[in-house]
Motif scaffolding. Structure first.
Motif, mmCIF file in Angstrom:
data_model
loop_
_atom_site.group_PDB
_atom_site.id
_atom_site.type_symbol
_atom_site.label_atom_id
_atom_site.label_comp_id
_atom_site.label_asym_id
_atom_site.label_seq_id
_atom_site.Cartn_x
_atom_site.Cartn_y
_atom_site.Cartn_z
ATOM 1 N N GLU A 101 2.001 1.986 -3.472
ATOM 2 C CA GLU A 101 0.963 2.672 -4.244
ATOM 3 C C GLU A 101 1.059 4.189 -4.086
ATOM 4 O OE1 GLU A 101 -2.786 1.123 -2.926
ATOM 5 O OE2 GLU A 101 -2.344 -0.895 -3.651
ATOM 6 N N ASP A 124 -3.882 13.725 -6.144
ATOM 7 C CA ASP A 124 -5.145 13.215 -5.616
ATOM 8 C C ASP A 124 -5.052 11.729 -5.294
ATOM 9 O OD1 ASP A 124 -6.251 15.735 -5.870
ATOM 10 O OD2 ASP A 124 -7.325 15.273 -7.731
ATOM 11 N N GLU A 125 -4.437 10.976 -6.190
ATOM 12 C CA GLU A 125 -4.288 9.534 -5.977
ATOM 13 C C GLU A 125 -3.374 9.256 -4.783
ATOM 14 O OE1 GLU A 125 -2.464 5.755 -8.414
ATOM 15 O OE2 GLU A 125 -3.383 7.363 -9.583
ATOM 16 N N ALA A 126 -2.270 9.993 -4.670
ATOM 17 C CA ALA A 126 -1.351 9.810 -3.550
ATOM 18 C C ALA A 126 -2.035 10.159 -2.232
ATOM 19 C CB ALA A 126 -0.100 10.668 -3.742
ATOM 20 N N TRP A 155 3.259 16.039 -3.735
ATOM 21 C CA TRP A 155 3.394 14.591 -3.918
ATOM 22 C C TRP A 155 4.562 14.232 -4.821
ATOM 23 C CZ3 TRP A 155 3.141 11.841 -8.456
ATOM 24 C CH2 TRP A 155 2.778 12.564 -9.583
ATOM 25 N N ARG A 180 0.825 -1.206 0.000
ATOM 26 C CA ARG A 180 0.000 0.000 0.000
ATOM 27 C C ARG A 180 0.861 1.258 0.000
ATOM 28 N NH1 ARG A 180 -3.966 -0.171 4.037
ATOM 29 N NH2 ARG A 180 -5.095 1.319 2.772
ATOM 30 N N ALA A 222 -5.259 10.188 -1.544
ATOM 31 C CA ALA A 222 -6.297 9.201 -1.226
ATOM 32 C C ALA A 222 -5.675 7.931 -0.637
ATOM 33 C CB ALA A 222 -7.110 8.878 -2.478
ATOM 34 N N ALA A 223 -4.575 7.484 -1.223
ATOM 35 C CA ALA A 223 -3.899 6.289 -0.708
ATOM 36 C C ALA A 223 -3.363 6.530 0.698
ATOM 37 C CB ALA A 223 -2.775 5.871 -1.654
ATOM 38 N N ALA A 253 1.828 6.662 -7.304
ATOM 39 C CA ALA A 253 0.604 7.383 -7.670
ATOM 40 C C ALA A 253 0.847 8.249 -8.901
ATOM 41 C CB ALA A 253 0.140 8.251 -6.511
ATOM 42 N N SER A 254 -0.189 8.386 -9.718
ATOM 43 C CA SER A 254 -0.061 9.171 -10.947
ATOM 44 C C SER A 254 -0.348 10.651 -10.729
ATOM 45 C CB SER A 254 -1.001 8.609 -12.018
ATOM 46 O OG SER A 254 -2.334 8.691 -11.575
#
Length: 188
Positions: free
Chosen positions: A68, A76-78, A135, A65, A80-81, A72-73
């Motif tokens: 991930e 927002d993705e980073a 990020w 995890r 959220a993870a 992250a791309s």
């Protein structure tokens, strides 16, 4: 960029843990409870009891995890993870003291599982980096055969390799050889 001592320790732990997936000269491979204990001791993580197979399995899930987050791309993705990691860890910062350590911030109760303690500590450190610096400070090595992660602490956000001495040097040598081959083709 340099962060506070606790954050720097947690970032080094994050890098060490995520990068413990494959054997290399620089990383401990975490494939047993004993190897996990060695990794944690090397990062000054206080272990209250013997690390067991259940701890290893939980930390392996955490390691995936955390990867991930680094892969992250986008922000927002980073985020959220990271938020999922912190939420599942039950992170709730409190001030605590131990006899010799003095006051410090703990993110979960002392009796929380090893994986929850690691998730909260590492998650808070990564969140501090993302919140303060963005990020894009969280990177995966650019060398074609390396998947190691690192936190880019360079002033101008220019670090591309997990290890400039190893992967950076390999990339430089490969680029030089490519230029030599091109020059030989062009002159021949």
């Amino acid at each position: 960029m340099r962060y506070g001592h606790d954050v720097e320790e947690a970032l080094a732990l994050a890098e060490g843990l995520v990068n413990s997936h494959l054997p290399s000269g620089e990383h401990v491979v975490v494939d047993s409870p004993e190897a996990l204990a060695r990794l944690l001791e090397g990062h000054a993580v206080r272990i209250e009891r013997r690390v067991d197979r259940g701890d290893l399995e939980e930390v392996e899930r955490l390691r995936r995890r955390l990867r991930e987050v680094f892969e992250a791309s986008g922000a927002d993705e980073a985020a959220a993870a990271l938020n999922r990691i912190l939420d599942e860890a039950g992170a709730r910062p409190t001030l605590a003291t131990h006899e010799a350590d003095g006051w410090h911030v703990e993110y979960v109760p002392a009796d929380a599982s090893l994986a929850r303690r690691l998730a909260a500590r590492i998650g808070m450190a990564l969140a501090a980096v993302v919140g303060a610096e963005g990020w894009d400070r969280l990177r995966v090595c650019d060398w074609e055969s390396c998947r190691d992660v690192f936190v880019d602490r360079s002033r101008n956000r220019s670090r591309r390799f997990c290890s400039p001495q190893v992967c950076g040097n390999r990339a430089s040598v490969a680029a030089w050889r490519s230029r030599q081959r091109a020059a030989t083709r062009d002159s021949g």
